[in-house]
Design a protein around this motif. Structure first.
Motif, PDB file in Angstrom:
ATOM      1  N   ASN A 180       0.814  -1.220   0.000  1.00 20.29           N
ATOM      2  CA  ASN A 180       0.000   0.000   0.000  1.00 20.29           C
ATOM      3  C   ASN A 180       0.847   1.270   0.000  1.00 20.29           C
ATOM      4  N   VAL A 181       1.912   1.272  -0.808  1.00 20.24           N
ATOM      5  CA  VAL A 181       2.774   2.438  -0.913  1.00 20.24           C
ATOM      6  C   VAL A 181       2.560   3.083  -2.277  1.00 20.24           C
ATOM      7  N   GLU A 182       2.502   4.414  -2.295  1.00 19.64           N
ATOM      8  CA  GLU A 182       2.380   5.181  -3.534  1.00 19.64           C
ATOM      9  C   GLU A 182       1.175   4.737  -4.362  1.00 19.64           C
ATOM     10  N   GLN A 183       0.076   4.404  -3.663  1.00 20.50           N
ATOM     11  CA  GLN A 183      -1.158   4.019  -4.328  1.00 20.50           C
ATOM     12  C   GLN A 183      -0.915   2.906  -5.351  1.00 20.50           C
ATOM     13  N   ARG A 184      -0.172   1.919  -4.917  1.00 20.31           N
ATOM     14  CA  ARG A 184       0.166   0.807  -5.790  1.00 20.31           C
ATOM     15  C   ARG A 184      -1.082   0.057  -6.227  1.00 20.31           C
ATOM     16  N   ASP A 185      -0.989  -0.577  -7.369  1.00 20.78           N
ATOM     17  CA  ASP A 185      -2.073  -1.373  -7.907  1.00 20.78           C
ATOM     18  C   ASP A 185      -2.515  -2.405  -6.861  1.00 20.78           C
ATOM     19  N   PRO A 186      -3.793  -2.437  -6.493  1.00 19.08           N
ATOM     20  CA  PRO A 186      -4.266  -3.404  -5.481  1.00 19.08           C
ATOM     21  C   PRO A 186      -3.961  -4.849  -5.858  1.00 19.08           C
ATOM     22  N   GLU A 187      -3.928  -5.140  -7.160  1.00 20.76           N
ATOM     23  CA  GLU A 187      -3.638  -6.511  -7.569  1.00 20.76           C
ATOM     24  C   GLU A 187      -2.224  -6.904  -7.178  1.00 20.76           C
ATOM     25  N   ARG A 188      -1.297  -5.955  -7.231  1.00 19.39           N
ATOM     26  CA  ARG A 188       0.080  -6.276  -6.858  1.00 19.39           C
ATOM     27  C   ARG A 188       0.185  -6.584  -5.368  1.00 19.39           C
ATOM     28  N   ASN A 189      -0.661  -5.948  -4.566  1.00 13.66           N
ATOM     29  CA  ASN A 189      -0.645  -6.210  -3.127  1.00 13.66           C
ATOM     30  C   ASN A 189      -1.000  -7.661  -2.802  1.00 13.66           C
ATOM     31  N   MET A 190      -1.731  -8.324  -3.705  1.00  6.90           N
ATOM     32  CA  MET A 190      -2.107  -9.711  -3.457  1.00  6.90           C
ATOM     33  C   MET A 190      -0.910 -10.638  -3.538  1.00  6.90           C
ATOM     34  N   TYR A 191       0.199 -10.164  -4.117  1.00  6.92           N
ATOM     35  CA  TYR A 191       1.379 -11.011  -4.284  1.00  6.92           C
ATOM     36  C   TYR A 191       2.580 -10.466  -3.515  1.00  6.92           C
ATOM     37  N   LEU A 192       2.281  -9.796  -2.407  1.00  6.97           N
ATOM     38  CA  LEU A 192       3.330  -9.335  -1.503  1.00  6.97           C
ATOM     39  C   LEU A 192       3.481 -10.314  -0.349  1.00  6.97           C
ATOM     40  N   ILE A 193       4.710 -10.499   0.087  1.00  5.04           N
ATOM     41  CA  ILE A 193       5.003 -11.396   1.207  1.00  5.04           C
ATOM     42  C   ILE A 193       4.822 -10.635   2.507  1.00  5.04           C
ATOM     43  N   ASN A 194       4.006 -11.205   3.405  1.00  4.67           N
ATOM     44  CA  ASN A 194       3.784 -10.563   4.698  1.00  4.67           C
ATOM     45  C   ASN A 194       4.893 -10.879   5.694  1.00  4.67           C
ATOM     46  N   ASN A 195       5.282 -12.149   5.753  1.00  4.21           N
ATOM     47  CA  ASN A 195       6.314 -12.584   6.696  1.00  4.21           C
ATOM     48  C   ASN A 195       7.200 -13.630   6.033  1.00  4.21           C
ATOM     49  N   ILE A 196       8.471 -13.653   6.426  1.00  4.97           N
ATOM     50  CA  ILE A 196       9.444 -14.637   5.934  1.00  4.97           C
ATOM     51  C   ILE A 196      10.112 -15.300   7.131  1.00  4.97           C
ATOM     52  N   ALA A 197      10.273 -16.620   7.047  1.00  7.25           N
ATOM     53  CA  ALA A 197      11.015 -17.361   8.069  1.00  7.25           C
ATOM     54  C   ALA A 197      12.020 -18.264   7.370  1.00  7.25           C
ATOM     55  N   PHE A 198      13.195 -18.395   7.964  1.00  3.85           N
ATOM     56  CA  PHE A 198      14.246 -19.261   7.445  1.00  3.85           C
ATOM     57  C   PHE A 198      14.443 -20.400   8.443  1.00  3.85           C
ATOM     58  N   PRO A 199      13.804 -21.565   8.230  1.00  2.00           N
ATOM     59  CA  PRO A 199      13.913 -22.663   9.207  1.00  2.00           C
ATOM     60  C   PRO A 199      15.356 -23.037   9.508  1.00  2.00           C
TER      61      PRO A 199
END
Length: 463
Positions: free
Chosen positions: A244-263
């Motif tokens: 949700n930065v710079e009024q980014r395309d809402p569709e692109r937000n669907m493919y953003l990573i919320n959290n990352i873990a490295f087991p």
């Protein structure tokens, strides 16, 4: 936690057996729970949450439904009821998760005044067939099976013929003669996974092996690791950056990573112990010991076996594999290839001796149509274990907005930036960015939305 803002839970119903007291239920439950007059009830309003699981390491999918209700629906559940699920999210572009299973356990039951809460643990219907059916008999080229062995077992014993109609469900493999001593169907398939080779060519003329049997949202799969790595990447890339930065395309937000873990960022001892760096395999052919693969006598004395054991090293495995990227992530361990093998395997070879045809005459092929069975067995043993370990050289777990288009066994692309920039520009992390094989998927549904956790693995890095 960011969840999918757009989803549709099209179906979540339970079908009770005809002798399960449905007449009382129909009389007691409100019309809003009745789906039809065929013992099916819509439980979407009773469900507080459900979690869907699938993995390339599991032969069956799982669904755990958390129920909170005050209409005494629990009193009519006995286990074994049919559960129907149909879920679709905006990020999936119309690809629906549609599944039918059965309740195998009712657990975590608590009651407070009139309210009851409990969890319905569900699993694919074919898992029940796996428990009650046994496979006994001989299998191989002369067993007169119209289908390939994996397809034959899935159709006849698991009764899952409707779940192998998707593209690429069953990958062709070499033939092998063996006897099933009253195994469960899944046990037999897992046995075969470690004994056969790919029929399609991999990198050059090298033989590849290492199969997996698993179920995902599309159905049952019998595929090699190399075959899965060769498939096309999904048509979207997951990116780790602020949403949700710079009024980014809402569709692109669907493919953003919320959290990352490295087991595990690295585990050298594990790679050594599993034979990823160096392993050796010996084979014994009981009818003719001299045709075994144990130890050759180079002194000219006539002792030993015709061929020696198979030895495989990391650089050899990597050069033979159909990897996701081009760079070897374990190249720094090459020095350990000079030491003794850290994993030793012993295999009984399936070759036959003096095999007879139906009329008692000697067969033209003593291995009954599986002439390369002994060689294939050694090739699998020396390569497959190392391949299984290599594909997990890099592991990643990401949480993303719900996406029902992702299934175990898919290949997806991930873009992760480094912690520093180059001249003010974001630089990708070559170690963790690129293509990954989806090892597992879990979808968490609540009334507020859907989130998806993806277990990612890969065998290589970008150069």
């Amino acid at each position: 936690m960011q969840q999918a803002t757009g989803y549709e839970l099209k179906d979540l119903t339970i079908t009770l057996p005809r002798n399960g007291g449905s007449g009382q239920i129909i009389g007691q439950l409100s019309d809003k729970f009745k789906k039809d007059q065929k013992n099916s009830f819509d439980i979407r309003q009773l469900a507080a949450e459900f979690i869907w699981y699938e993995s390339i390491d599991s032969p069956f999918c799982r669904l755990d439904i958390s129920i909170i209700e005050s209409v005494d629906f629990l009193n009519f559940l006995r286990g074994g009821e049919i559960v129907h699920l149909e879920l679709v999210t905006d990020a999936s572009k119309g690809e629906t998760l549609k599944w039918t299973g059965q309740i195998f356990k009712i657990g975590s039951v608590t009651k407070s005044e009139r309210t009851a809460s409990y969890v319905l643990n569900c699993i694919s219907t074919e898992s029940f067939n796996n428990e009650v059916n046994r496979v006994f008999g001989t299998f191989g080229p002369h067993a007169k099976q119209r289908d390939s062995l994996p397809k034959h077992i899935i159709k006849k014993y698991l009764k899952g013929d409707k779940k192998i109609k998707h593209k690429g469900a069953i990958e062709s493999c070499s033939k092998i003669n063996f006897v099933s001593p009253n195994w469960r169907p899944v046990d037999l398939l897992n046995y075969v996974c470690d004994k056969v080779t790919r029929q399609t060519s991999g990198r050059g003329s090298e033989t590849q092996s290492g199969f997996l049997f698993f179920e995902n949202a599309r159905g049952y799969n019998f595929k090699s690791i190399d075959g899965m790595c060769e498939q096309q990447v999904k048509g979207f890339t997951y990116t780790f950056e602020q949403s949700n930065v710079e009024q980014r395309d809402p569709e692109r937000n669907m493919y953003l990573i919320n959290n990352i873990a490295f087991p595990d960022r690295t585990n050298i001892l594990e790679k050594l112990r599993t034979g990823a760096v160096k392993n050796v395999t010996s084979g014994i052919l009981l009818p003719i010991m001299s045709r075994s693969a144990i130890m050759q006598d180079n002194s000219g004395g006539g002792g030993g076996t015709i061929t020696g054991p198979r030895e495989t090293v990391l650089s050899q495995t990597f050069g033979r594999a159909s990897t996701l990227e081009k760079g070897n992530p374990l190249a720094f361990m090459k020095e350990y290839e000079e030491y003794f093998p850290s994993r030793t395997k012993l295999r009984i070879l399936p070759g036959l001796k003096d095999q007879k045809e139906s009329k008692g005459q000697p067969a033209g092929d003593p291995n009954a149509g599986a002439a390369t069975a002994d060689v294939d067995t050694l090739e699998v043993a020396s390569y497959a274990a190392a391949r299984y370990s290599l594909i997990r050289a890099i592991c990643l777990r990401i949480e993303v907005p719900g996406n029902t288009a992702i299934a175990a066994g898919d290949v997806i692309a991930v873009s992760i930036p480094l912690g520093r920039g180059d001249n003010g520009k974001v630089v990708e992390d070559k170690t963790y960015s690129g293509k990954y094989l989806v090892a597992g998927v879990s979808h968490v549904w609540t009334k507020e939305g859907v989130s998806t956790t993806i277990e990612l693995i890969r065998d290589s890095v970008r150069k």
